[in-house]
Design a protein around this motif. Structure first.
Motif: not given
Length: 414
Positions: A320-328, A412-414
């Motif tokens: 759910k945190y697989n956004y491009p804005i979070f890449q770094q 693990l996190f459904k």
């Protein structure tokens, strides 16, 4: 023979089990339950366990006084501690102590300090002053403990000065949260003059209910009042705050909450630690030596939970945190930090936000980019307050999660 004193007497194996569980601070009734499960023929009663418990404690203490035993425990377990005694009677008046594990965690996360005192924890009726902190993974940990003679400014000043010395005599936490204890507030201002001092919003809310509800008899008016109060304290801008202040026509706050607090505006974390400690003690008349053993259990539990939360943030990438804005930011900031960012992203989708109407509370209170800033392609590491990026300052937890991919993450996190 059941009920006879000889039949209820503990065997050597049973006695060893009782001693082992006593060292672990297991409650007598739970020791008896364990004894019954493991020793099917046991006919002991609770009084038998209490007697064995008392005899074992006395043997452990040998010829030492309770105070000598306490000091021996603190020294042998590597605590940092200070104390002062009465000038005439030489009796202990104040005792301040820090568990070595707590000191390590605090050195990694020194920004937020929450404080409160409680009662009914020891047989000497000394007020118990507890100081806790918060990690970037949103875990609470105990920083320091103190028994004080009175809840006066000079007693708190003594304890807070000792707290300051444990890290650096010029150190100031960035945020201190307390209730409206005037003596403690005075001590904080003297010892940590550079810190932002916040009053517990939960206590303020309770005071609002206590003092305002009797005067507002209409249920409809009361509901409307609470609605306006909540609008006031969550005002996103100074302009909105002043308008809401005028609408409410009550002197609630001098300024809106725009101080850095990393999401901590109440002393609920300290209250929770008080409750955990009292549950471990199981009595309001506890020896100080047993008190230390209970703290050992609590601190060890905190260390395990904190290290686990840090390792999960280091090695598990949630889908759910697989956004491009979070890449770094993956493996650099905690999952808790990502959750805050995600809420801001959703807010920016719901409203057209600019510098003028955003309010920037996440920026000013959390030290993180707020909704109107999240239009950028990726969040620069440099624009995040260092509080949120300290995932490598503690030794790794014993459990290794390895390089888990998205597929494993979903299991693990459904």
């Amino acid at each position: 023979m059941e009920g006879h004193a000889q039949a209820m007497k503990l065997s050597s194996n049973e006695n060893r089990l009782v001693q082992y569980l006593t060292r672990l601070n297991v409650k007598p009734r739970d020791i008896l339950s364990t004894l019954k499960k493991q020793m099917k023929k046991n006919v002991s009663i609770l009084k038998t366990i209490y007697n064995a418990h008392y005899k074992f404690r006395k043997t452990e203490q040998a010829s030492r006084t309770p105070m000598q035993n306490l000091m021996n425990t603190l020294q042998s377990k590597g605590y940092v501690f200070y104390y002062r005694v009465h000038d005439i009677t030489n009796e202990l008046e104040e005792l301040f102590f820090v568990h070595p594990t707590s000191l390590t965690i605090w050195q990694a996360f020194p920004n937020v300090v929450l404080m409160d005192a409680t009662y009914k924890t020891n047989k000497y009726n000394l007020p118990f002053f507890e100081i806790v902190g918060v990690t970037s993974t949103n875990k609470t940990f105990s920083i320091a403990f103190a028994f004080i003679n009175k809840e006066k400014a000079n007693n708190y000043i003594w304890a807070l000065t000792r707290l300051q010395l444990t890290i650096n005599d010029s150190f100031c936490p960035r945020v201190i949260v307390t209730d409206r204890d005037l003596a403690l507030m005075k001590a904080c201002a003297e010892v940590f003059p550079q810190s932002n001092h916040l009053l517990c919003r939960w206590h303020i809310q309770n005071d609002i209910i206590k003092h305002c509800r009797p005067r507002i008899r209409s249920q409809q008016t009361w509901v409307h009042f609470l609605w306006m109060w909540n609008i006031l304290v969550t005002s996103p801008t100074n302009t909105a705050y002043m308008q809401n202040y005028v609408d409410l026509q009550a002197l609630l706050f001098e300024y809106p909450d725009k101080h850095i607090n990393f999401g901590n505006s109440t002393t609920n974390r300290v209250e929770s630690q008080h409750a955990k400690l009292k549950k471990h003690l199981d009595t309001a008349k506890c020896d100080l030596d047993r008190f230390i053993h209970a703290i050992e259990d609590i601190v060890n539990s905190q260390e395990t939970a904190i290290k686990d939360s840090i390792e999960r943030s280091r090695h598990i990438r949630k889908k759910k945190y697989n956004y491009p804005i979070f890449q770094q930011l993956h493996n650099v900031v905690s999952h808790h930090t990502m959750k805050i960012f995600l809420a801001e992203i959703h807010r920016s989708r719901d409203y057209v936000l600019t510098v003028d109407n955003c309010g920037c509370q996440i920026r000013s209170c959390f030290g993180l980019p707020c909704a109107h800033e999240l239009a950028m392609v990726a969040i620069p590491f440099e624009c995040i307050d260092p509080f949120w990026t300290k995932l490598d300052l503690l030794p790794s937890v014993y459990v290794e999660y390895g390089d888990l991919g998205y597929e494993k993450d979903m299991e693990l996190f459904k």
